[in-house]
Design a protein around this motif. Structure first.
Motif, mmCIF file in Angstrom:
data_model
loop_
_atom_site.group_PDB
_atom_site.id
_atom_site.type_symbol
_atom_site.label_atom_id
_atom_site.label_comp_id
_atom_site.label_asym_id
_atom_site.label_seq_id
_atom_site.Cartn_x
_atom_site.Cartn_y
_atom_site.Cartn_z
ATOM 1 N N LYS A 1 0.771 -1.149 -0.294
ATOM 2 C CA LYS A 1 0.123 -0.189 -0.009
ATOM 3 C C LYS A 1 0.913 1.288 0.032
ATOM 4 O O LYS A 1 0.557 2.029 0.854
ATOM 5 N N GLU A 2 1.873 1.260 -0.832
ATOM 6 C CA GLU A 2 2.761 2.131 -1.178
ATOM 7 C C GLU A 2 2.322 3.091 -2.306
ATOM 8 O O GLU A 2 1.782 2.935 -3.198
ATOM 9 N N GLN A 3 2.458 4.485 -2.166
ATOM 10 C CA GLN A 3 1.856 5.526 -3.172
ATOM 11 C C GLN A 3 3.148 6.098 -3.982
ATOM 12 O O GLN A 3 4.239 6.259 -3.353
ATOM 13 N N SER A 4 2.962 6.373 -5.170
ATOM 14 C CA SER A 4 4.025 6.982 -5.891
ATOM 15 C C SER A 4 4.111 8.506 -5.389
ATOM 16 O O SER A 4 3.064 8.950 -4.831
ATOM 17 N N ILE A 5 5.133 9.101 -5.475
ATOM 18 C CA ILE A 5 5.350 10.454 -5.121
ATOM 19 C C ILE A 5 4.440 11.234 -5.942
ATOM 20 O O ILE A 5 3.625 12.362 -5.244
ATOM 21 N N GLU A 6 4.247 11.142 -7.163
ATOM 22 C CA GLU A 6 3.162 11.874 -7.985
ATOM 23 C C GLU A 6 1.878 11.726 -7.358
ATOM 24 O O GLU A 6 1.033 12.793 -7.244
ATOM 25 N N ASN A 7 1.120 10.689 -7.201
ATOM 26 C CA ASN A 7 0.010 10.338 -6.523
ATOM 27 C C ASN A 7 -0.290 10.742 -5.086
ATOM 28 O O ASN A 7 -1.195 11.317 -4.728
ATOM 29 N N MET A 8 1.031 10.850 -4.403
ATOM 30 C CA MET A 8 0.732 11.407 -3.000
ATOM 31 C C MET A 8 0.751 12.831 -3.214
ATOM 32 O O MET A 8 -0.156 13.585 -2.293
ATOM 33 N N MET A 9 1.476 13.371 -4.196
ATOM 34 C CA MET A 9 1.311 14.843 -4.167
ATOM 35 C C MET A 9 -0.096 15.547 -4.574
ATOM 36 O O MET A 9 -0.517 16.393 -4.254
ATOM 37 N N ARG A 10 -0.637 14.653 -5.325
ATOM 38 C CA ARG A 10 -1.966 14.967 -5.949
ATOM 39 C C ARG A 10 -3.065 14.379 -5.115
ATOM 40 O O ARG A 10 -4.160 14.885 -5.391
ATOM 41 N N GLY A 11 -2.599 13.719 -4.241
ATOM 42 C CA GLY A 11 -3.709 13.375 -2.966
ATOM 43 C C GLY A 11 -4.778 12.376 -3.600
ATOM 44 O O GLY A 11 -5.707 12.174 -3.033
ATOM 45 N N LYS A 12 -4.011 11.497 -4.464
ATOM 46 C CA LYS A 12 -4.883 10.424 -5.065
ATOM 47 C C LYS A 12 -4.534 9.139 -4.316
ATOM 48 O O LYS A 12 -3.422 8.776 -4.087
ATOM 49 N N LYS A 13 -5.634 8.495 -3.693
ATOM 50 C CA LYS A 13 -5.269 7.228 -2.994
ATOM 51 C C LYS A 13 -5.330 6.123 -4.204
ATOM 52 O O LYS A 13 -5.943 5.185 -4.000
ATOM 53 N N ILE A 14 -4.261 6.135 -4.727
ATOM 54 C CA ILE A 14 -3.811 5.040 -5.837
ATOM 55 C C ILE A 14 -2.588 4.639 -5.431
ATOM 56 O O ILE A 14 -1.529 5.119 -4.978
ATOM 57 N N TYR A 15 -2.545 3.229 -5.218
ATOM 58 C CA TYR A 15 -1.307 2.505 -4.458
ATOM 59 C C TYR A 15 -0.646 1.909 -5.529
ATOM 60 O O TYR A 15 -1.259 1.218 -6.556
#
Length: 270
Positions: A150-164
Motif C-alpha cells: 500500500k505504497e503511493q508514488s510521489i506523484e499520486n501522493m502529491m496529487r492526493g490520489k489514493k492510488i497505490y
C-alpha cells in the motif's frame, strides 16, 4: 505460520467484527466474525477507532508474528493503558525465533537489521555497518527484508490520489545483490571489509509453511538463488559452533562451507 513483518497482517475483532488484511471466507468461518480490512493507515492513524468502546466490550487485535514485532503495536497498548483499558497479550511465533530452524543458535545472534529497497537517489548502507559490527562481536545477523505494501508514488501522493503501487517483497537474491554492491564499492575505496562475497549466509523463505525453503551458501551464491514467493529473510553468519556447521550443511549449496576457517577446536568462521 510466522511472518517476517508483523505489521503486514493485522486482525482486530471489535463488536463482532474483525479487521484483517486478507478478507477470506476461511478466516471468517474460522473466527466466526465478519472480516474488515485493517491496513497500516487504520492501525497507525485509526487506533482510536479500534479502541472505541473497548472499556465496555471485548476488542481483539490479532497479528501474524509476534504482537510486539512492530512499534505500532506498542503504541496501541500505550493508548489502551492511558485510557484505562485493561489488556492481555497472547504471544505468537515470529521470524525472530523461527529463524533457529536453519541451525544457528538463537543466543548467537546480534542486532536484527532491516534491508530496504534502494532507489536511484537513496542507497543507504547502515544495515551493512550493523552486520559488520555484529560479525566483529562473533554474532550472526538476522536481516529482515523490505516489504512495500500500500505504497503511493510521489506523484499520486502529491496529487492526493489514493492510488497505490503493486506490493513488492524483497527477495534473498535482491538483498544479497545490494550487499555485494556495498562490498565492491568499499573495497574500491580501500575500506576494511567486515563481510565479503565469500561470507556464509542463509536464505530463508516462507518459514512455517509447508513449502518453506532454507538455503545456505556464500553471499555471492545466494545472488543467483531463487527461493520462490515471499516472505524472505537473510542471515549473515559469524562465529560458528561445529554443531551449527553440521546443521547448515543440511541445506548448503555445493562448496558453500568448504572454505571455513577454524579459529579454535570449537569455532569456525567465513
Amino acid at each position: 505460520g510466522p511472518n517476517y513483518r508483523s505489521s503486514v497482517l493485522h486482525v482486530s475483532i471489535k463488536n463482532n467484527k474483525t479487521f484483517f488484511t486478507v478478507v477470506d471466507d476461511f478466516y471468517e468461518e474460522y473466527y466466526g466474525k465478519q472480516l474488515i480490512l485493517a491496513d497500516r493507515d487504520l492501525v497507525e492513524q485509526g487506533a482510536d477507532e479500534i479502541l472505541k468502546d473497548a472499556d465496555v466490550t471485548d476488542v481483539a487485535f490479532l497479528v501474524v508474528g509476534d504482537p510486539f514485532g512492530a512499534t505500532t503495536h506498542s503504541d496501541l497498548v500505550l493508548r489502551a493503558v492511558n485510557a484505562g483499558i485493561p489488556y492481555k497479550v497472547i504471544h505468537n511465533a515470529s521470524i525472530m525465533n523461527a529463524v533457529g530452524c536453519c541451525g544457528l543458535q538463537l543466543y548467537n545472534f546480534g542486532e536484527t537489521v532491516s534491508v530496504v529497497f534502494w532507489t536511484e537517489t537513496w542507497r543507504p548502507e547502515s544495515f551493512y555497518d550493523k552486520i559488520c559490527k555484529n560479525r566483529a562481536a562473533g554474532l550472526h545477523t538476522l536481516c529482515l527484508l523490505d516489504i512495500k505494501v500500500k505504497e503511493q508514488s510521489i506523484e499520486n501522493m502529491m496529487r492526493g490520489k489514493k492510488i497505490y503501487e503493486p506490493p513488492r517483497f524483497m527477495t534473498v537474491s535482491q538483498a544479497a545483490d545490494q550487499l555485494i554492491q556495498i562490498i565492491q564499492r568499499r573495497r574500491e575505496e580501500g575500506g576494511e571489509l567486515g563481510v565479503t562475497e565469500d561470507t556464509v549466509c542463509v536464505g530463508l523463505a516462507r518459514l512455517g509453511a509447508d513449502d518453506q525453503v532454507i538455503r545456505t551458501g556464500m553471499l555471492h551464491q545466494l545472488v543467483s538463488c531463487d527461493l520462490g514467493g515471499p516472505l524472505h529473510s537473510l542471515v549473515v553468519t559469524a562465529r560458528l559452533h561445529p554443531l551449527e556447521v553440521d546443521m547448515l550443511r543440511v541445506n548448503a549449496e555445493p562448496d558453500a562451507l568448504q572454505h571455513l576457517q577454524m579459529i579454535d577446536s570449537s569455532t569456525y568462521t567465513s
